[in-house]
Structures are given as structure tokens and as C-alpha cells.
Design an enzyme around this catalytic site. Structure first.
Site: not given
Ligand SMILES: Cc1ncc(COP(=O)(O)O)c(C=O)c1O
Length: 360
Positions: A102, A172, A196
Site C-alpha cells: 500500500w 494512511d 475495514k
Molecule cells: C492500507 C490501505 N490503503 C489503501 C487502500 C485502498 O483503499 P480503497 O480501495 O478504498 O481505495 C487499502 C485497501 O485495501 C488499504 O488496505
């Protein structure tokens, strides 16, 4: 109808109590004669839902008054772009810490907007550690420093908030928001996708300090400007009303369960017992350094991966689902967010023990 224990990384299990409330209120919210899905976002009923959600998350996270709380669309991924677009403030570089899949996505997006200074990376350890903050290469002329507080795929988590000197810190927190107590005043921006620990996918909670609002890069689309969303109380366009409502139900559930500190104590117990079961066995293994282990996402492998399919099948028979690891790492992953009850983790541990005894 029997419900399973759902170990999905996201969209993930929701508290049963939240689902039951949503179900009860589906056709007639609070005597309004209509569903939240059908309400005008400008009407007093939805405004009351929106305001309560914000007030509750402010209370749960003790968010100081000089921060805005925004309920935005486009998930956490949109924040990968909105953060540089709003926070560069004329500068051309930002610091990023790479602790996994991520972080990498956030870095890739930031590179569209600025030079990324890689302050630290655990890639050579195959993302099994959190690099010690004392080793980070922080450029105090950068616009901000971004990190991923919990890596959903690799299962590594920061146990403390990194001290980045005078840099504005951006996190994040998609996969660990509201799972542990944090000091919001240490951050410039915190963002998290909803799916989540807060509810539905597609919505993101963004907590941004006031002085970081109002500096969007010239030429940015108006939807990417924090100022437009802040000035309109997250109603610059039609907000994701049902997702906002559901987040509010989850916040209310956390409050009724003792707040973040009580949820955190439960999360510690859940994670400790699952890691203890993995570590006590020669059949299961978790690759992450002990001090960097996530309380939320626990990847593990079987000694013989030919048994993976049998494991998943036995787990399913026991009512334990979505345990298959991410396609990039294989093996298994148990995501045990706030809504996973302790007895769900107990059920997984006893199934794992039984599987090992019969197959090892
Ligand atoms: C740590 C993290 N950041 C960002 C995201 C991306 O999120 P989204 O799919 O809501 O854009 C996720 C998705 O699983 C994630 O686990």
C-alpha cells in the site's frame, strides 16, 4: 440463518448489531417513513445523521477542534492523489516510507505530482519489518512525510507514531483506524477507506488540520480540493449518504463497546492469542518480525503449501471464510478487525489446531 466468521481484508465483517440496526431501519428511519438511501442529503434527517457521525468520531478519536473531518468519495486511493495535490504548497518534494504494497501505491501516485524522497524502505527485508525511525532519511524541506500505519497485505504495523521533526505527518490508516488509541494532534492528515474498521467501501474518512486546507495545486479538479469539501461540510457534491450513515452506526457501536481503549484491549488479546498459536506450532509460520506485527491482518503459511486448499476447505466447513492470503504473497491471512469477535479468533485457533493434528 447462520452467519460465518468472515476474515476478509476488506470489505470486511461488520458488527452484527450494526447490520441489525441497518436492517431494522431500512424501510423507515426513525419514523421518517423512508430509508436513509432515499433521503435528501440537505434534509434535517440526513443532516442529523451526518452530524452525529462526525461528533461521535471526534469524540472517539479526541480530534482537536483545529481539524476538519471529511467524508469523501473515491476510497483511500483517491487520497493517494489528494494528499500531494493539497499539501505540496508550492514545494516539489515529499518524503515517503515504503513498508509494503500500500505504501508503494501511495508512492507511485505521489510521483505523478512531485519528487518522492524515499525516507526508508523495508523492501529488502521483504516487508517483514518497520524500519527504525532513527534510520529514516527525512528532508525537512519536503512538504510532508507519508507512511502507511498498517500494511493490510504484509501484516506489518507501526506500534508508535513516528517523530518526523517539523514535517507534517500524513498517515494512511485504512486498515487500523479506530483499532488503537492515537494522538491526532501529531498528524497533518489522517485518511482511511471505510471498508475495514468503519463500514462500506467507496467512502473515506479524512481528518485534516485546518492550516493544510486551501492550498490545492492550480489546475486541480474541484473535487480534489480539500477546501471545497471542508467549506461544504462534505456536501460539495451529493455525498455517499448510506455509507456515511453506516459509518455512523459503527462509531456508535464502538462508543457503546467502551470506546477505542476497550476495543484496543480486545484487539491486543485477539492478536496475541492468534500469534501465540502460530508461534507455538512448527506447522504454521508468520514471517513478520515480532515488534512489527499487525494486530489487524495476520498472514500465515502452512509448512506444506500443498495443504492450502484442504485448509481453506476445512475452514469453510467450520464456518471460517476468506482466509486465503493475498494473491501476491500466498498462504493464509486472517484479518481480525474491530468487528471480529474474540470467539471468532478462538474458533480459528481451534480449527487450526485440529487441522495440524490431523494433517501434519
Ligand atoms: C492500507 C490501505 N490503503 C489503501 C487502500 C485502498 O483503499 P480503497 O480501495 O478504498 O481505495 C487499502 C485497501 O485495501 C488499504 O488496505
Amino acid at each position: 440463518m447462520s452467519r460465518v466468521y468472515n476474515f476478509s481484508a476488506g470489505p470486511a465483517a461488520l458488527p452484527l448489531d450494526v447490520l441489525e440496526t441497518a436492517k431494522r431501519e431500512t424501510l423507515n428511519w426513525n419514523g421518517s417513513g423512508m430509508s436513509v438511501m432515499e433521503m435528501s442529503h440537505r434534509g434535517k434527517d440526513f443532516i442529523s445523521i451526518a452530524e452525529k457521525a462526525e461528533a461521535d468520531v471526534r469524540e472517539l478519536m479526541a480530534i482537536p477542534d483545529n481539524y476538519k473531518v471529511l467524508f469523501l468519495q473515491g476510497g483511500a486511493t483517491t487520497q493517494f492523489a489528494m494528499v500531494p495535490m493539497n499539501l505540496l504548497r508550492g514545494k516539489d518534494k515529499a518524503c515517503y516510507v515504503n513498508t509494503g504494497a500500500w505504501s508503494k501505491k501511495a508512492i507511485k501516485e505521489a510521483k505523478i505530482h512531485c519528487d518522492v524522497q524515499l525516507s526508508a524502505s523495508s523492501e529488502e527485508d521483504n516487508f517483514t519489518t518497520i524500519p527504525a525511525v532513527s534510520s529514516w532519511n527525512l528532508d525537512q524541506d519536503a512538504a510532508y512525510c507519508h507512511y502507511t500505519s498498517n500494511e493490510t497485505i504484509g501484516g506489518v504495523e507501526f506500534q508508535d507514531i513516528p517523530d518526523v521533526g517539523g514535517l507534517d505527518l500524513v498517515a494512511d490508516m485504512s486498515s487500523n483506524i479506530l483499532s488503537r488509541e492515537i494522538d491526532v494532534s501529531k498528524f497533518g492528515v489522517i485518511y482511511a477507506g471505510g471498508q475495514k474498521n468503519m463500514g462500506l467501501s467507496g467512502i473515506a474518512l479524512v481528518i485534516v488540520r485546518d492550516d493544510l486546507i486551501g492550498n490545492v495545486q492550480a489546475g486541480s479538479p474541484s473535487m480534489m480540493d480539500y477546501k471545497n469539501h471542508a467549506n461544504a461540510n462534505s456536501m460539495f457534491n451529493t455525498p455517499a449518504t448510506y455509507s456515511w450513515y453506516l459509518m455512523g452506526l459503527v462509531f456508535d457501536w464502538i462508543k457503546r463497546n467502551g470506546g477505542v481503549s476497550a476495543i484496543e484491549a480486545r484487539n491486543v488479546r485477539k492478536a496475541e492469542k492468534l500469534y501465540a498459536a502460530i508461534d507455538a506450532s512448527d506447522f504454521y509460520a508468520n514471517p513478520v518480525e515480532i515488534s512489527s506485527r499487525s494486530r489487524m491482518n495476520i498472514p500465515f503459511t502452512l509448512a506444506n503449501n500443498d495443504l492450502d486448499a484442504a485448509f481453506l476447505s476445512d475452514a469453510k466447513d467450520a464456518g471460517l471464510v476468506s482466509l486465503k492470503g493475498h494473491r501476491s504473497v500466498g498462504g493464509m491471512r486472517a484479518s481480525i478487525y474491530n468487528a471480529m469477535p474474540e470467539h471468532g479468533v478462538d474458533a480459528l485457533i481451534s480449527m487450526m489446531d485440529h487441522f495440524e493434528k490431523t494433517k501434519a
